[in-house]
Design an enzyme around this catalytic site. Structure first.
Site, PDB file in Angstrom:
ATOM      1  N   ASP A  94      14.256  22.818  18.104  1.00 21.60           N
ATOM      2  CA  ASP A  94      13.291  22.028  17.338  1.00 21.60           C
ATOM      3  C   ASP A  94      11.897  22.654  17.526  1.00 21.60           C
ATOM      4  O   ASP A  94      11.483  22.928  18.662  1.00 21.60           O
ATOM      5  CB  ASP A  94      13.326  20.597  17.915  1.00 21.60           C
ATOM      6  CG  ASP A  94      12.636  19.575  17.042  1.00 21.60           C
ATOM      7  OD1 ASP A  94      12.399  19.858  15.856  1.00 21.60           O
ATOM      8  OD2 ASP A  94      12.347  18.466  17.561  1.00 21.60           O
ATOM      9  N   GLY A 191       6.077  10.764  16.694  1.00 21.63           N
ATOM     10  CA  GLY A 191       5.677   9.804  17.723  1.00 21.63           C
ATOM     11  C   GLY A 191       5.962   8.349  17.377  1.00 21.63           C
ATOM     12  O   GLY A 191       6.548   8.033  16.344  1.00 21.63           O
TER      13      GLY A 191
HETATM   14 ZN    ZN Z   1       9.262  17.475  14.397  1.00 17.85          ZN
END
Ligand code: ZN
Length: 333
Positions: A94, A191
């Protein structure tokens, strides 16, 4: 040099083609510890869903890249032990930030990598992405690239503002880089605090924040330019309010955490969006479960007695996402 094929992993090519054609999306769950990995594999095995195990830079720093890669190899065997005859598991890097990081993952058995050069100027993004694609494709490893900038903080990736992907750039970008999938920016964000209260409205009945809707018009423009091309959504946790409430009620402090409503993710799954990244939601599930144990049994000090319930809670969440949001259940029998 280890080939992912030798350890039973698959790349994303066929999986994405089927997902785009079938109108569902593959879950990409981040992992950095054993309990998370067990929960992901149990959920995928029980629902027969293809699954992407994601390793971020933060996870590599926390747990060690080599150890995570061997955990993924173990996960393939574990899935078979659970009765999943032909597990379709991808090990994906990622937000790879350099050619060297991507290369080291390809060399040690990852089946897919992301090169995130989205913060660079357009031509530099193309050049770096192409370099990674040229290397990875020699080993049949698939590559995800990113165009546009997502706001929010995810491990060490952060940006103050988002810039929507420009649909007029996607054909040029995809054809010149040769990437296999494209992460776009249409209003998702990394987030658990995806939007400030100023960006939201408030539900008058519950007082909860209601986030601005995703830019489906931009998504549809992109789909028109690149018919059938696999699109990826990052920052797509929905930040379940029952977890936020529970964490706050048990001594936590997560004021106004807000995510992407699941209806919108369900809608996106039916389009060319074929990979949806979910990380924050499992963090919340884990945290709520651990707080619950510590509240109910203050004398508990055996980690298995709080990590076990945390694992169960994450598994419940993963299954919910697979079955009720992404629609990938039963696609990897
Ligand atoms: Zn991401």
């Amino acid at each position: 040099m280890v080939s992912y094929k030798e350890i039973g992993l698959v790349n994303t090519r066929e999986m994405f083609a089927k997902a785009v054609a079938g109108g569902y999306a593959i879950p990409a769950f981040n992992f950095n510890n054993m309990e998370q990995l067990q929960a992901i594999i149990q959920a995928a095995a029980e629902t027969k869903s293809p699954v992407i195990l994601q390793v971020s830079k933060g996870a590599r720093n926390y747990a060690n890249q080599t150890l995570l890669r061997y955990m993924a190899e173990g996960a393939v065997e574990y899935a078979k032990e659970l009765g999943w005859e032909h597990p379709q598991i991808v090990l994906h890097l990622d937000h790879g930030d350099s050619f060297e990081t991507c290369k080291s993952c390809v060399d040690m058995g990852f089946s897919s990598v992301m090169i995130d050069a989205s913060a660079l100027p357009y031509e530099e993004n193309i050049a770096l992405t192409k370099k990674v694609v040229d290397y990875a494709h020699q080993f049949d490893v698939t590559v995800e690239a990113e165009l546009g900038v997502l706001a929010g903080v995810e491990d060490e990736v952060s940006a103050a503002e988002s810039h929507y992907t420009k649909p007029e750039e996607v054909i040029d970008f995809a054809s010149r880089t040769g990437c296999d999938s494209l992460a776009i920016s249409i209003g998702t964000s990394h987030g658990a605090y995806k939007f400030t209260p100023e960006q939201c409205t408030r539900d008058p009945k519950t007082g909860r924040l209601v986030p601005p809707p995703l830019a489906f018009d931009v998504l549809h423009e992109i789909e028109k330019k690149l018919p059938g091309f696999p699109i990826v959504l990052h920052g797509s946790s929905s930040v379940p309010q029952e977890y936020v409430d529970e964490i706050n009620a048990l001594g936590g402090k997560l004021p106004d955490a807000v995510g992407i409503p699941e209806e919108q993710l369900r809608e996106a799954s039916k389009s060319a969006v074929c990979k949806i990244n979910i990380d924050s939601d499992s963090r919340l599930a884990m945290t709520a479960a651990i707080r619950r144990v510590f509240h109910d049994k203050p004398g508990e000090f055996d980690p298995r007695k709080y990590l076990g319930p945390a694992r169960d809670e994450m598994k419940k969440l993963y299954k919910h996402k697979i079955v009720n949001v992404l629609g990938s259940d039963g696609k990897a029998e």
